[in-house]
Scaffold this active site. Structure first.
Site: not given
Length: 331
Positions: A11-13, A32, A106, A191, A248, A255, A281
């Site tokens: 989603s972020w890429g 990929r 991150k 964070k 966040t 997430r 993460e």
């Protein structure tokens, strides 16, 4: 026109590929899975990770890393932080010699406690002046919807930072520059851990006072660790510190906060992981953040508590009791 490759079609890429295209860049988005690259190309949309968002024509998807990286000026790394070393080892021979390497990740690497820029330098042999990190309150879904947001591009090379700033500056996305790579990366990694704690508290039914307390004390332990590593204190009061932390820890789009909330509701880490295809993460990075803090003699009680819940089987309710029963002391 700046030629860019975004390696990672989550989603972020995917969102950042849109930002780059909207800013006037030529963008190759590497996925990929060939079927995902094909679907993005045919539909103009990443329905797996960013459904409903139309991608500009300047975003071209491919499952061929060599094709994506051919002749690019900027390589954007947007893979899960714990997979970075493996992926870079596979890609390093394909990287153009003077391309700027921009990390969107991150996290702190497990085992080595290295920041993502340090992993990039170690694996690729690139000088630290070629490596940058992007951090700030950057919730992908809001940015993809072109809601106004700001971010920080951290790089020790001011000219590269300015070039990256120009490459992703749009009417809805405003980048600032900062030479403090250590502080910006550390703020982005820690964070996520504090957001897990805030989510756990929310899942237990606690409200705004609890969240504000965790955010504030979480910022304090981030700044303590940053000071030990040589970061600039002012960084933690900015977008890559407080800004990212507030977003966040507060947003249902986060997430890590969402993952923590499910833990607070009584699910196990394994149960939550099975229910989502997104990467939180902080679940893995909390252990490496704790290892890094212990190596520098820094007290990080919230991080310690999150590690106990995520990796040592402690209940969420007990975690909160233990934090609140710590010895009273001056702020």
């Amino acid at each position: 026109m700046t030629r860019t490759a975004v390696l990672g079609a989550g989603s972020w890429g995917t969102t950042f590929a849109k930002v780059l295209a909207d800013a006037g860049c030529d963008v190759h988005l590497f996925a990929r899975r060939p079927e995902l690259a094909k679907a993005i190309t045919e539909d103009g949309e990443n329905r797996d990770y960013l459904p409903g968002v139309r991608l500009p024509d300047a975003v071209r998807a491919t499952a061929d890393a060599a094709e994506a990286l051919l002749g690019v000026d900027v390589v954007v790394l947007a893979v899960p932080s714990q997979s970075l070393r493996h992926n870079l080892t596979e890609w390093r021979a394909l990287l153009p010699g003077d391309a700027t390497l921009l990390s969107l990740m991150k996290g702190i690497e497990l085992g080595t406690t290295k920041r993502m820029s340090e992993v990039v330098c170690e694996v690729t042999g690139a000088g630290s002046d070629r490596v940058a990190a992007l951090s700030g309150p950057n919730l992908a879904r809001e940015i993809a919807a072109e809601q106004p947001a700001a971010t920080v591009i951290a790089c020790t090379d001011a000219d590269r930072a300015a070039a990256l700033q120009a490459a992703c500056h749009t009417g809805y996305f405003r980048p600032y520059t900062n030479p403090d790579l250590i502080g910006c990366e550390l703020g982005g990694a820690v964070k996520n851990v504090i957001a897990l704690a805030c989510g756990i508290a929310a899942g237990l039914g606690f409200g705004d006072n609890t969240r504000a307390s965790l955010i504030t004390r979480g910022l304090a332990e981030t700044a303590r660790l940053g000071a030990a590593l040589g970061a600039e204190p002012a960084t933690f009061a900015g977008l890559a510190g407080l800004g990212d932390l507030v977003a966040t820890c507060s947003s249902p789009l986060s997430r890590n906060r969402t993952f923590g909330e499910k833990l607070g509701q009584g699910l196990s880490v394994e149960q939550v992981q099975r229910s989502t295809r997104q990467t939180a993460e902080g679940v893995k990075s909390c252990r490496s953040v704790l290892d890094l803090a212990r190596a520098h003699g820094v007290d990080v009680p919230i991080t310690e508590a999150v590690v106990r819940v995520c990796h040592e089987g402690e209940s969420a309710a007990r975690m909160v009791r233990e934090i609140m029963s710590r010895e009273a002391k001056p702020e």
